[in-house]
Scaffold this motif. Structure first.
Motif, PDB file in Angstrom:
ATOM      1  N   TYR A   3     -14.367  -0.005  20.473  1.00  0.00           N
ATOM      2  CA  TYR A   3     -13.265   0.858  20.060  1.00  0.00           C
ATOM      3  C   TYR A   3     -13.246   1.006  18.541  1.00  0.00           C
ATOM      4  O   TYR A   3     -12.316   0.627  17.880  1.00  0.00           O
ATOM      5  CB  TYR A   3     -11.928   0.299  20.579  1.00  0.00           C
ATOM      6  CG  TYR A   3     -10.787   1.238  20.332  1.00  0.00           C
ATOM      7  CD1 TYR A   3     -10.701   2.433  21.008  1.00  0.00           C
ATOM      8  CD2 TYR A   3      -9.813   0.941  19.406  1.00  0.00           C
ATOM      9  CE1 TYR A   3      -9.670   3.312  20.775  1.00  0.00           C
ATOM     10  CE2 TYR A   3      -8.770   1.815  19.165  1.00  0.00           C
ATOM     11  CZ  TYR A   3      -8.706   2.989  19.845  1.00  0.00           C
ATOM     12  OH  TYR A   3      -7.693   3.868  19.606  1.00  0.00           O
ATOM     13  N   PRO A   6     -15.523   5.817  14.958  1.00  0.00           N
ATOM     14  CA  PRO A   6     -16.454   6.862  15.414  1.00  0.00           C
ATOM     15  C   PRO A   6     -16.460   7.027  16.940  1.00  0.00           C
ATOM     16  O   PRO A   6     -16.541   8.151  17.444  1.00  0.00           O
ATOM     17  CB  PRO A   6     -17.818   6.388  14.926  1.00  0.00           C
ATOM     18  CG  PRO A   6     -17.543   5.415  13.849  1.00  0.00           C
ATOM     19  CD  PRO A   6     -16.217   4.807  14.158  1.00  0.00           C
ATOM     20  N   ILE A   7     -16.359   5.912  17.665  1.00  0.00           N
ATOM     21  CA  ILE A   7     -16.325   5.991  19.126  1.00  0.00           C
ATOM     22  C   ILE A   7     -15.057   6.700  19.579  1.00  0.00           C
ATOM     23  O   ILE A   7     -15.074   7.549  20.468  1.00  0.00           O
ATOM     24  CB  ILE A   7     -16.396   4.577  19.753  1.00  0.00           C
ATOM     25  CG1 ILE A   7     -17.700   3.893  19.399  1.00  0.00           C
ATOM     26  CG2 ILE A   7     -16.189   4.621  21.252  1.00  0.00           C
ATOM     27  CD1 ILE A   7     -18.914   4.451  20.088  1.00  0.00           C
ATOM     28  N   ARG A   8     -13.939   6.358  18.960  1.00  0.00           N
ATOM     29  CA  ARG A   8     -12.644   6.972  19.286  1.00  0.00           C
ATOM     30  C   ARG A   8     -12.700   8.476  19.051  1.00  0.00           C
ATOM     31  O   ARG A   8     -12.256   9.273  19.879  1.00  0.00           O
ATOM     32  CB  ARG A   8     -11.558   6.317  18.427  1.00  0.00           C
ATOM     33  CG  ARG A   8     -10.211   6.960  18.485  1.00  0.00           C
ATOM     34  CD  ARG A   8      -9.314   6.241  17.471  1.00  0.00           C
ATOM     35  NE  ARG A   8      -8.028   6.850  17.341  1.00  0.00           N
ATOM     36  CZ  ARG A   8      -7.664   7.666  16.363  1.00  0.00           C
ATOM     37  NH1 ARG A   8      -8.511   7.998  15.416  1.00  0.00           N
ATOM     38  NH2 ARG A   8      -6.457   8.164  16.324  1.00  0.00           N
ATOM     39  N   THR A   9     -13.262   8.892  17.932  1.00  0.00           N
ATOM     40  CA  THR A   9     -13.370  10.316  17.610  1.00  0.00           C
ATOM     41  C   THR A   9     -14.313  11.023  18.571  1.00  0.00           C
ATOM     42  O   THR A   9     -14.023  12.128  19.041  1.00  0.00           O
ATOM     43  CB  THR A   9     -13.867  10.488  16.160  1.00  0.00           C
ATOM     44  OG1 THR A   9     -12.975   9.776  15.294  1.00  0.00           O
ATOM     45  CG2 THR A   9     -13.918  11.943  15.760  1.00  0.00           C
ATOM     46  N   THR A  10     -15.428  10.388  18.886  1.00  0.00           N
ATOM     47  CA  THR A  10     -16.398  10.985  19.798  1.00  0.00           C
ATOM     48  C   THR A  10     -15.794  11.179  21.183  1.00  0.00           C
ATOM     49  O   THR A  10     -15.939  12.252  21.794  1.00  0.00           O
ATOM     50  CB  THR A  10     -17.652  10.112  19.893  1.00  0.00           C
ATOM     51  OG1 THR A  10     -18.197   9.940  18.589  1.00  0.00           O
ATOM     52  CG2 THR A  10     -18.687  10.716  20.810  1.00  0.00           C
ATOM     53  N   ILE A  11     -15.099  10.160  21.696  1.00  0.00           N
ATOM     54  CA  ILE A  11     -14.506  10.280  23.026  1.00  0.00           C
ATOM     55  C   ILE A  11     -13.390  11.319  23.020  1.00  0.00           C
ATOM     56  O   ILE A  11     -13.263  12.098  23.968  1.00  0.00           O
ATOM     57  CB  ILE A  11     -14.023   8.908  23.526  1.00  0.00           C
ATOM     58  CG1 ILE A  11     -15.243   8.056  23.836  1.00  0.00           C
ATOM     59  CG2 ILE A  11     -13.134   9.044  24.752  1.00  0.00           C
ATOM     60  CD1 ILE A  11     -14.975   6.708  24.382  1.00  0.00           C
ATOM     61  N   ALA A  13     -13.257  13.971  21.155  1.00  0.00           N
ATOM     62  CA  ALA A  13     -13.920  15.281  21.127  1.00  0.00           C
ATOM     63  C   ALA A  13     -14.509  15.619  22.498  1.00  0.00           C
ATOM     64  O   ALA A  13     -14.421  16.776  22.950  1.00  0.00           O
ATOM     65  CB  ALA A  13     -15.013  15.292  20.064  1.00  0.00           C
ATOM     66  N   LEU A  14     -15.095  14.626  23.180  1.00  0.00           N
ATOM     67  CA  LEU A  14     -15.627  14.870  24.522  1.00  0.00           C
ATOM     68  C   LEU A  14     -14.513  15.208  25.507  1.00  0.00           C
ATOM     69  O   LEU A  14     -14.680  16.069  26.376  1.00  0.00           O
ATOM     70  CB  LEU A  14     -16.405  13.644  25.017  1.00  0.00           C
ATOM     71  CG  LEU A  14     -17.757  13.414  24.357  1.00  0.00           C
ATOM     72  CD1 LEU A  14     -18.358  12.089  24.814  1.00  0.00           C
ATOM     73  CD2 LEU A  14     -18.700  14.556  24.674  1.00  0.00           C
ATOM     74  N   LEU A  52      -6.832  12.770  17.211  1.00  0.00           N
ATOM     75  CA  LEU A  52      -7.795  13.110  16.160  1.00  0.00           C
ATOM     76  C   LEU A  52      -7.140  13.241  14.789  1.00  0.00           C
ATOM     77  O   LEU A  52      -7.780  13.001  13.768  1.00  0.00           O
ATOM     78  CB  LEU A  52      -8.514  14.412  16.516  1.00  0.00           C
ATOM     79  CG  LEU A  52      -9.515  14.320  17.659  1.00  0.00           C
ATOM     80  CD1 LEU A  52     -10.029  15.703  18.014  1.00  0.00           C
ATOM     81  CD2 LEU A  52     -10.661  13.394  17.300  1.00  0.00           C
ATOM     82  N   ARG A  56      -6.318   5.344  13.120  1.00  0.00           N
ATOM     83  CA  ARG A  56      -6.521   4.471  14.278  1.00  0.00           C
ATOM     84  C   ARG A  56      -5.404   3.436  14.356  1.00  0.00           C
ATOM     85  O   ARG A  56      -5.169   2.674  13.430  1.00  0.00           O
ATOM     86  CB  ARG A  56      -7.877   3.787  14.152  1.00  0.00           C
ATOM     87  CG  ARG A  56      -8.221   2.880  15.282  1.00  0.00           C
ATOM     88  CD  ARG A  56      -9.631   2.340  15.078  1.00  0.00           C
ATOM     89  NE  ARG A  56      -9.931   1.326  16.050  1.00  0.00           N
ATOM     90  CZ  ARG A  56     -10.047   0.037  15.781  1.00  0.00           C
ATOM     91  NH1 ARG A  56      -9.909  -0.387  14.544  1.00  0.00           N
ATOM     92  NH2 ARG A  56     -10.321  -0.822  16.719  1.00  0.00           N
TER      93      ARG A  56
END
Length: 119
Positions: A3, A6-11, A13-14, A52, A56
């Motif tokens: 968590y 970058p992972i939070r932002t990527t998920i 966005a997905l 977004l 965090r």
């Protein structure tokens, strides 16, 4: 850690991409898609934009991701779309619920590692 920002932002966005796919599927089934489904889809999109746009915070993020996952469930149940079309909704649900649970775990671990003065 799973968590990280970058992972939070990527998920997030997905999930927004899955919401966009759900919009396309909803428009294809437009006569059958009621207002409650569109409302839940809008709630999910607004919540992901809030994730977004903010820094965090695992506790707040967990609530936002779980609300977004619940809105996906409402959209899925109300839109009556069959399996091939419901794939973006399943990815939306799994992604948000999974990262919401990870945020809860990170918050629990960080609160356990803090020392508390109990005097």
């Amino acid at each position: 850690m799973i968590y990280t920002p970058p992972i939070r932002t990527t998920i997030a966005a997905l999930v927004l991409a899955c919401i966009a796919g759900s919009i396309v599927v909803g428009l294809l089934h437009e006569p059958k898609t009621p207002l409650l489904a569109w409302t839940s889809l809008a709630v999910g999109a607004v919540v992901m934009f809030a994730v977004l746009a903010t820094k965090r915070n695992p506790k707040r993020d967990a609530v936002l991701f779980l609300v977004c996952g619940l809105s996906s469930g409402v959209f899925m149940g109300d839109s009556t779309v069959g399996f091939p079309g419901s794939l973006p909704m399943w990815l939306w649900t799994i992604g948000t619920m999974g990262i919401g649970v990870m945020a809860l775990i990170v918050d629990a671990e960080s609160s356990q590692s803090k020392s508390v003065n109990r005097l």
